[in-house]
Design a protein around this motif. Structure first.
Motif, PDB file in Angstrom:
ATOM      1  N   LYS A   1      -9.398  -6.304  -5.220  1.00 19.51           N
ATOM      2  CA  LYS A   1      -8.798  -6.383  -6.557  1.00 19.51           C
ATOM      3  C   LYS A   1      -7.356  -5.867  -6.531  1.00 19.51           C
ATOM      4  CE  LYS A   1     -13.094  -5.999  -9.216  1.00 19.51           C
ATOM      5  NZ  LYS A   1     -13.875  -5.177 -10.185  1.00 19.51           N
ATOM      6  N   PHE A   2      -7.113  -4.801  -5.786  1.00 17.86           N
ATOM      7  CA  PHE A   2      -5.760  -4.255  -5.682  1.00 17.86           C
ATOM      8  C   PHE A   2      -4.820  -5.281  -5.047  1.00 17.86           C
ATOM      9  CE2 PHE A   2      -2.599  -2.139  -2.944  1.00 17.86           C
ATOM     10  CZ  PHE A   2      -1.858  -1.458  -3.912  1.00 17.86           C
ATOM     11  N   ILE A   3      -5.283  -5.933  -3.982  1.00 17.53           N
ATOM     12  CA  ILE A   3      -4.464  -6.943  -3.313  1.00 17.53           C
ATOM     13  C   ILE A   3      -4.200  -8.121  -4.237  1.00 17.53           C
ATOM     14  CG2 ILE A   3      -4.447  -8.617  -1.419  1.00 17.53           C
ATOM     15  CD1 ILE A   3      -6.040  -6.538   0.220  1.00 17.53           C
ATOM     16  N   GLU A   4      -5.210  -8.509  -4.989  1.00 15.56           N
ATOM     17  CA  GLU A   4      -5.044  -9.627  -5.927  1.00 15.56           C
ATOM     18  C   GLU A   4      -4.022  -9.285  -7.011  1.00 15.56           C
ATOM     19  OE1 GLU A   4      -5.530 -13.324  -7.658  1.00 15.56           O
ATOM     20  OE2 GLU A   4      -6.216 -12.597  -5.698  1.00 15.56           O
ATOM     21  N   ARG A   5      -4.069  -8.048  -7.511  1.00 12.70           N
ATOM     22  CA  ARG A   5      -3.118  -7.639  -8.553  1.00 12.70           C
ATOM     23  C   ARG A   5      -1.684  -7.568  -8.019  1.00 12.70           C
ATOM     24  NH1 ARG A   5      -7.022  -3.625  -9.731  1.00 12.70           N
ATOM     25  NH2 ARG A   5      -5.648  -2.066  -8.761  1.00 12.70           N
ATOM     26  N   ASN A   6      -1.548  -7.335  -6.732  1.00 10.59           N
ATOM     27  CA  ASN A   6      -0.222  -7.139  -6.155  1.00 10.59           C
ATOM     28  C   ASN A   6       0.210  -8.293  -5.248  1.00 10.59           C
ATOM     29  OD1 ASN A   6       0.723  -4.117  -6.753  1.00 10.59           O
ATOM     30  ND2 ASN A   6      -1.496  -4.117  -6.446  1.00 10.59           N
ATOM     31  N   LYS A   7      -0.407  -9.447  -5.417  1.00  7.08           N
ATOM     32  CA  LYS A   7      -0.080 -10.577  -4.551  1.00  7.08           C
ATOM     33  C   LYS A   7       1.356 -11.065  -4.731  1.00  7.08           C
ATOM     34  CE  LYS A   7      -2.095 -14.035  -7.694  1.00  7.08           C
ATOM     35  NZ  LYS A   7      -3.138 -15.087  -7.791  1.00  7.08           N
TER      36      LYS A   7
ATOM     37  N   PHE B   1       0.807  -1.218   0.000  1.00  2.28           N
ATOM     38  CA  PHE B   1       0.000   0.000   0.000  1.00  2.28           C
ATOM     39  C   PHE B   1       0.844   1.275   0.000  1.00  2.28           C
ATOM     40  CE2 PHE B   1      -3.168  -3.026   1.491  1.00  2.28           C
ATOM     41  CZ  PHE B   1      -4.312  -2.596   0.848  1.00  2.28           C
ATOM     42  N   LEU B   2       2.134   1.147   0.184  1.00  2.00           N
ATOM     43  CA  LEU B   2       2.986   2.341   0.278  1.00  2.00           C
ATOM     44  C   LEU B   2       2.910   3.206  -0.970  1.00  2.00           C
ATOM     45  CD1 LEU B   2       6.163   0.900   2.039  1.00  2.00           C
ATOM     46  CD2 LEU B   2       4.538   2.556   2.977  1.00  2.00           C
TER      47      LEU B   2
ATOM     48  N   ALA C   1       0.449   2.897  -3.378  1.00  2.00           N
ATOM     49  CA  ALA C   1      -0.865   2.659  -3.993  1.00  2.00           C
ATOM     50  C   ALA C   1      -1.356   3.906  -4.722  1.00  2.00           C
ATOM     51  CB  ALA C   1      -1.874   2.252  -2.923  1.00  2.00           C
ATOM     52  N   PRO C   2      -2.069   3.730  -5.846  1.00  2.00           N
ATOM     53  CA  PRO C   2      -2.605   4.895  -6.570  1.00  2.00           C
ATOM     54  C   PRO C   2      -3.703   5.587  -5.771  1.00  2.00           C
ATOM     55  CG  PRO C   2      -3.392   2.842  -7.534  1.00  2.00           C
ATOM     56  CD  PRO C   2      -2.351   2.459  -6.535  1.00  2.00           C
ATOM     57  N   ASP C   3      -4.064   6.783  -6.212  1.00  3.41           N
ATOM     58  CA  ASP C   3      -5.036   7.598  -5.482  1.00  3.41           C
ATOM     59  C   ASP C   3      -6.380   6.900  -5.312  1.00  3.41           C
ATOM     60  OD1 ASP C   3      -3.267   9.642  -5.072  1.00  3.41           O
ATOM     61  OD2 ASP C   3      -3.903  10.818  -6.817  1.00  3.41           O
ATOM     62  N   GLU C   4      -6.819   6.174  -6.342  1.00  2.00           N
ATOM     63  CA  GLU C   4      -8.127   5.523  -6.244  1.00  2.00           C
ATOM     64  C   GLU C   4      -8.138   4.466  -5.137  1.00  2.00           C
ATOM     65  OE1 GLU C   4      -7.365   2.183  -9.779  1.00  2.00           O
ATOM     66  OE2 GLU C   4      -9.128   3.497  -9.816  1.00  2.00           O
ATOM     67  N   VAL C   5      -7.003   3.811  -4.913  1.00  2.00           N
ATOM     68  CA  VAL C   5      -6.922   2.810  -3.851  1.00  2.00           C
ATOM     69  C   VAL C   5      -6.885   3.489  -2.483  1.00  2.00           C
ATOM     70  CG1 VAL C   5      -5.480   0.985  -2.853  1.00  2.00           C
ATOM     71  CG2 VAL C   5      -5.807   1.118  -5.334  1.00  2.00           C
ATOM     72  N   ILE C   6      -6.161   4.576  -2.372  1.00  2.00           N
ATOM     73  CA  ILE C   6      -6.127   5.320  -1.110  1.00  2.00           C
ATOM     74  C   ILE C   6      -7.521   5.854  -0.776  1.00  2.00           C
ATOM     75  CG2 ILE C   6      -5.148   7.313   0.073  1.00  2.00           C
ATOM     76  CD1 ILE C   6      -3.197   5.000  -0.355  1.00  2.00           C
ATOM     77  N   HIS C   7      -8.211   6.334  -1.787  1.00  2.00           N
ATOM     78  CA  HIS C   7      -9.583   6.826  -1.589  1.00  2.00           C
ATOM     79  C   HIS C   7     -10.489   5.685  -1.113  1.00  2.00           C
ATOM     80  CE1 HIS C   7     -12.963   9.558  -2.246  1.00  2.00           C
ATOM     81  NE2 HIS C   7     -13.610   8.520  -2.779  1.00  2.00           N
ATOM     82  N   ALA C   8     -10.361   4.505  -1.763  1.00  2.00           N
ATOM     83  CA  ALA C   8     -11.170   3.351  -1.368  1.00  2.00           C
ATOM     84  C   ALA C   8     -10.806   2.899   0.046  1.00  2.00           C
ATOM     85  CB  ALA C   8     -10.962   2.211  -2.359  1.00  2.00           C
TER      86      ALA C   8
END
Length: 267
Positions: free
Chosen positions: A111-117, A83-84, A86-93
């Motif tokens: 979805k973000f976690i899955e993409r960055n597993k 998460f360090l 992470a794009p703005d949309e992820v921080i917003h979520a």
């Protein structure tokens, strides 16, 4: 002799290799210092979204990617290092999920976690089990024997998992619900609630709960068309009906749920 030694020492200090090494030491930031910088940036980004003080702890866990709690006005978050940046949309979520538990934000985070597993440290199931306290034999039910017999009868011995009674939960008030079993795909461990280890709980009911958790090894969690996680897909529920005492176990649960909710389990 003393002067000669000083000259040699001076040459070593002024050699190109030594100078480059000193320059690299003075320029390259320490890993811990760099981590602190990124963490503070993340705290500022979240503080802007949450409009409240934020303290972030970064970890390298292999299972739980984020947890949070509020202490008065301060939000405390424990986040995986993915998460360090992470794009703005992820921080917003993330802010929406922390503040209100927003369902759409939860989907986006999954979805973000899955993409960055790929950033999640890999630990074998055997290594993870070493960290757990395995207690399959209770006072009234032997989960190991139950698991082995079900594995041979329904799965031809193909379920590669371990089983144990879970730790006694810390409950100070009467329960309103009870999670009788769980399955961890990471460690391949089935946990059964210790409230089931009572003489009044029939063996066939414990078998049904174990069978249900064994099915989670076969049918993994997936996402539906709406993006939500589907824990019990239709084929899972159809397979569960093959259990030899399916109707009988369901009926016992309907009649005796209060008994399990009131059960006092010692640690």
């Amino acid at each position: 002799m003393a002067r000669a030694k000083k000259k040699n020492l001076a040459k070593k200090r002024s050699s190109p290799a030594g100078r480059i090494a000193r320059e690299q030491q003075s320029v390259a930031p320490e890993p811990n210092r760099l981590l602190k910088v990124w963490r503070r940036v993340l705290e500022r980004r979240l503080r802007t979204r949450l409009r409240a003080p934020v303290a972030v702890e970064v970890h390298d866990n292999t299972h739980t990617m984020l947890t949070f709690q509020r202490h008065r006005a301060l939000w405390r978050l424990r986040l995986h290092h993915m998460f360090l940046a992470a794009p703005d949309e992820v921080i917003h979520a993330l802010a929406d999920y922390v503040r209100t538990g927003d369902a759409q934000a939860s989907v986006l985070l999954d979805k973000f976690i899955e993409r960055n597993k790929a950033y999640i440290r890999r630990v074998s199931p055997a290594q993870m089990r070493k960290r757990l306290r395995m207690e399959p034999v209770g006072q009234h039910h032997d989960l190991g024997r139950i698991f082995e017999r079900l594995n041979e009868r329904y799965f031809r011995g193909r379920i590669d998992a371990a089983i144990t009674f879970g730790p006694a939960p810390r409950v100070t008030r009467p329960r309103k619900s009870i999670k009788m079993g769980s399955y961890s795909a990471d460690s391949r461990v089935i946990r059964i609630h210790p409230a089931l280890d009572q003489p009044v709980v029939p063996r066939y009911f414990v078998e049904w709960i174990v069978f249900h958790e064994m099915l989670h090894h076969v049918y993994r969690t997936r996402r539906g068309e709406d993006g939500r996680r589907c824990i019990h897909p239709p084929e899972f529920l159809e397979h569960e009906k093959r259990f030899h005492d399916y109707s009988r176990a369901q009926a016992w649960e309907m009649e005796n749920l209060d008994l399990l909710l009131r059960a006092r389990v010692s640690a």
